[in-house]
Design an enzyme around this catalytic site. Structure first.
Site, PDB file in Angstrom:
ATOM      1  N   HIS A 153      -4.003  88.159 -63.204  1.00  0.00           N
ATOM      2  CA  HIS A 153      -4.692  89.456 -63.265  1.00  0.00           C
ATOM      3  C   HIS A 153      -3.825  90.594 -63.788  1.00  0.00           C
ATOM      4  CE1 HIS A 153      -2.668  89.834 -59.372  1.00  0.00           C
ATOM      5  NE2 HIS A 153      -2.825  91.138 -59.456  1.00  0.00           N
TER       6      HIS A 153
HETATM    7  N1  UDP Z   1      -5.735  85.674 -52.856  1.00  0.00           N
HETATM    8  C1  UDP Z   1      -6.963  85.388 -52.265  1.00  0.00           C
HETATM    9  N2  UDP Z   1      -7.975  84.911 -53.066  1.00  0.00           N
HETATM   10  C2  UDP Z   1      -7.820  84.686 -54.408  1.00  0.00           C
HETATM   11  C3  UDP Z   1      -6.561  84.993 -55.000  1.00  0.00           C
HETATM   12  C4  UDP Z   1      -5.536  85.498 -54.193  1.00  0.00           C
HETATM   13  O1  UDP Z   1      -7.134  85.552 -51.057  1.00  0.00           O
HETATM   14  O2  UDP Z   1      -8.773  84.252 -55.072  1.00  0.00           O
HETATM   15  C5  UDP Z   1      -4.650  86.235 -51.999  1.00  0.00           C
HETATM   16  C6  UDP Z   1      -3.314  85.534 -52.084  1.00  0.00           C
HETATM   17  O3  UDP Z   1      -3.207  84.494 -51.151  1.00  0.00           O
HETATM   18  C7  UDP Z   1      -2.354  86.660 -51.761  1.00  0.00           C
HETATM   19  C8  UDP Z   1      -3.031  87.891 -52.295  1.00  0.00           C
HETATM   20  O4  UDP Z   1      -4.401  87.539 -52.471  1.00  0.00           O
HETATM   21  O5  UDP Z   1      -2.215  86.787 -50.346  1.00  0.00           O
HETATM   22  C9  UDP Z   1      -2.417  88.316 -53.601  1.00  0.00           C
HETATM   23  O6  UDP Z   1      -3.155  89.348 -54.149  1.00  0.00           O
HETATM   24  P1  UDP Z   1      -3.118  89.700 -55.690  1.00  0.00           P
HETATM   25  O7  UDP Z   1      -2.632  88.536 -56.470  1.00  0.00           O
HETATM   26  O8  UDP Z   1      -4.447  90.288 -56.008  1.00  0.00           O
HETATM   27  O9  UDP Z   1      -2.101  90.926 -55.740  1.00  0.00           O
HETATM   28  P2  UDP Z   1      -0.522  91.041 -55.989  1.00  0.00           P
HETATM   29  O10 UDP Z   1       0.150  90.231 -54.931  1.00  0.00           O
HETATM   30  O11 UDP Z   1      -0.240  90.589 -57.381  1.00  0.00           O
HETATM   31  O12 UDP Z   1      -0.256  92.500 -55.825  1.00  0.00           O
END
Ligand code: UDP
Length: 357
Positions: free
Chosen positions: A206
């Protein structure tokens, strides 16, 4: 102590849930007030996490909804400032690096409310990432820094912050992971994709650098399609990614689906042979689980996942992605260890620091 606890986007819910649970164990001392900015607002990116993580409903919803980063920042600052005028907050607790983190930190600071930043000090040193700007700005005005890994401490000291305000407490995202792991494993989510445990790759993407340019995204999906001839691929698609994902060819070995709830996602992640991602949090979760993680980024603000954990940065080299996947399926990949203090007790450490203030 009235503590405004801010959530706005998917990773925030996962980080805030264990802190709220821990604060609730000290009702005489803390009165947590949960504020949802509405940066992520739909069922799949927000509501499901309240259910899965057993979180209380927000006390205040700012309802900012969709918009550009600037529109969301402006709306959150305005609405949260207005809330600060109505409700007496003694402190503000923000997590991570999303727009809500930074916008609420600014509004609170201007009202003289001290700001505690959980997951402070992480730096990718890449200012083309909106999250890097949010991290730098939030830390510039925060009063107390709760840090997940030693690199964060070093970054904050280099930026001139007092050692006294920096607390290496470990990782609240791992608190959530460890406390939900048994339940998630029991779901055996891979079965609903007709897959077997450890017999598939899980993909999430993303970051703007991978998904905002339609051509780059098509190249990645073409590569995943090639990989899927070797090992089946499951790809829960983030709403930002969905917009540019035209013409992806789905098959039994390359399955696309909507974003998953937390328990379903952790179930799939814990049962995967490997993960391909550009997420921040997933680099950490795979390190905690010992699952190989290939990250389609040139840098990471979480270097411990590469140095000690199971993470490898691949930049935008898709040839290397195919090679590394062969290494993993051929059992030639590094093992990794779990970083110190990623033990499920980080929220407890945070709350005991807050108690001592
Ligand atoms: N996650 C989730 N469902 C999904 C994809 C990710 O619950 O379909 C969870 C994942 O386990 C983690 C979090 O979302 O705990 C990560 O969020 P994201 O990748 O949106 O944000 P980032 O960590 O890059 O800021």
């Amino acid at each position: 102590m009235n503590i405004a606890c801010i959530v706005g986007a998917r990773p925030n819910f996962i980080k805030m849930a264990p802190i709220l649970k821990e604060l609730a164990r000290h009702p005489g001392h803390f009165h947590p007030i949960l504020v949802h900015t509405g940066q992520h607002y739909d069922t799949k990116m927000s509501d499901v996490f309240f259910r899965d993580l057993d979180m209380p409903a927000p006390d205040h919803s700012l309802g900012v909804g969709a918009g550009t980063q600037a529109q969301q920042t402006g709306a959150i600052m305005e609405r949260f400032d207005e809330l600060c005028g109505r409700v007496k907050f003694d402190r503000l607790l923000v997590v991570g690096d999303v727009t809500s983190t930074f916008a609420c930190a600014v509004s609170a600071t201007k009202r003289g409310i001290p700001v505690d930043h959980v997951e402070a000090g992480l730096r990718s040193f890449d200012r083309t990432m909106p999250e890097e700007i949010n991290r730098i700005l939030t830390d510039a005005i925060a009063d107390l820094f709760f840090v997940t890994e030693p690199s964060g401490v070093a970054n904050l000291l280099r930026e001139g912050h007092s050692e006294r305000k920096i607390k290496l407490v470990g990782n609240v995202m791992i608190d959530s992971l460890l406390s939900h792991l048994d339940k998630a494993r029991g779901l055996e989510k891979w079965r609903s994709f007709s897959l077997s445990r450890s017999g598939y790759a899980l993909v999430t993407l993303h970051r703007p650098s991978n998904v905002d340019d339609g051509q780059r995204l098509q190249e990645i999906v073409a590569c995943l399609s090639q990989v899927s001839q070797r090992i089946p691929v499951v790809f829960p698609v983030h709403p930002r990614t969905r917009k540019n994902l035209t013409g992806a060819v789905e098959s039994p070995s390359l399955q696309l689906c909507e974003p998953l709830g937390y328990l379903d996602f952790v179930s799939l992640m814990a049962g995967a042979a490997l993960v391909v991602t550009d997420s921040g949090g997933i680099q950490e979760e795979t390190t905690a689980l010992g699952i190989p993680c290939l990250t389609l980024r040139h840098n990471t603000e979480r270097p411990i996942t590469v140095q000690e954990g199971t993470n490898t940065l691949l930049g935008n080299d898709l040839g290397q992605l195919v090679t590394m996947i062969s290494d993993i399926t051929g059992d030639k990949y590094k093992r990794g260890t779990v970083p110190q203090l990623w033990d499920g007790q980080s929220s407890r450490r945070i709350v005991s620091v807050l108690e001592s203030l």
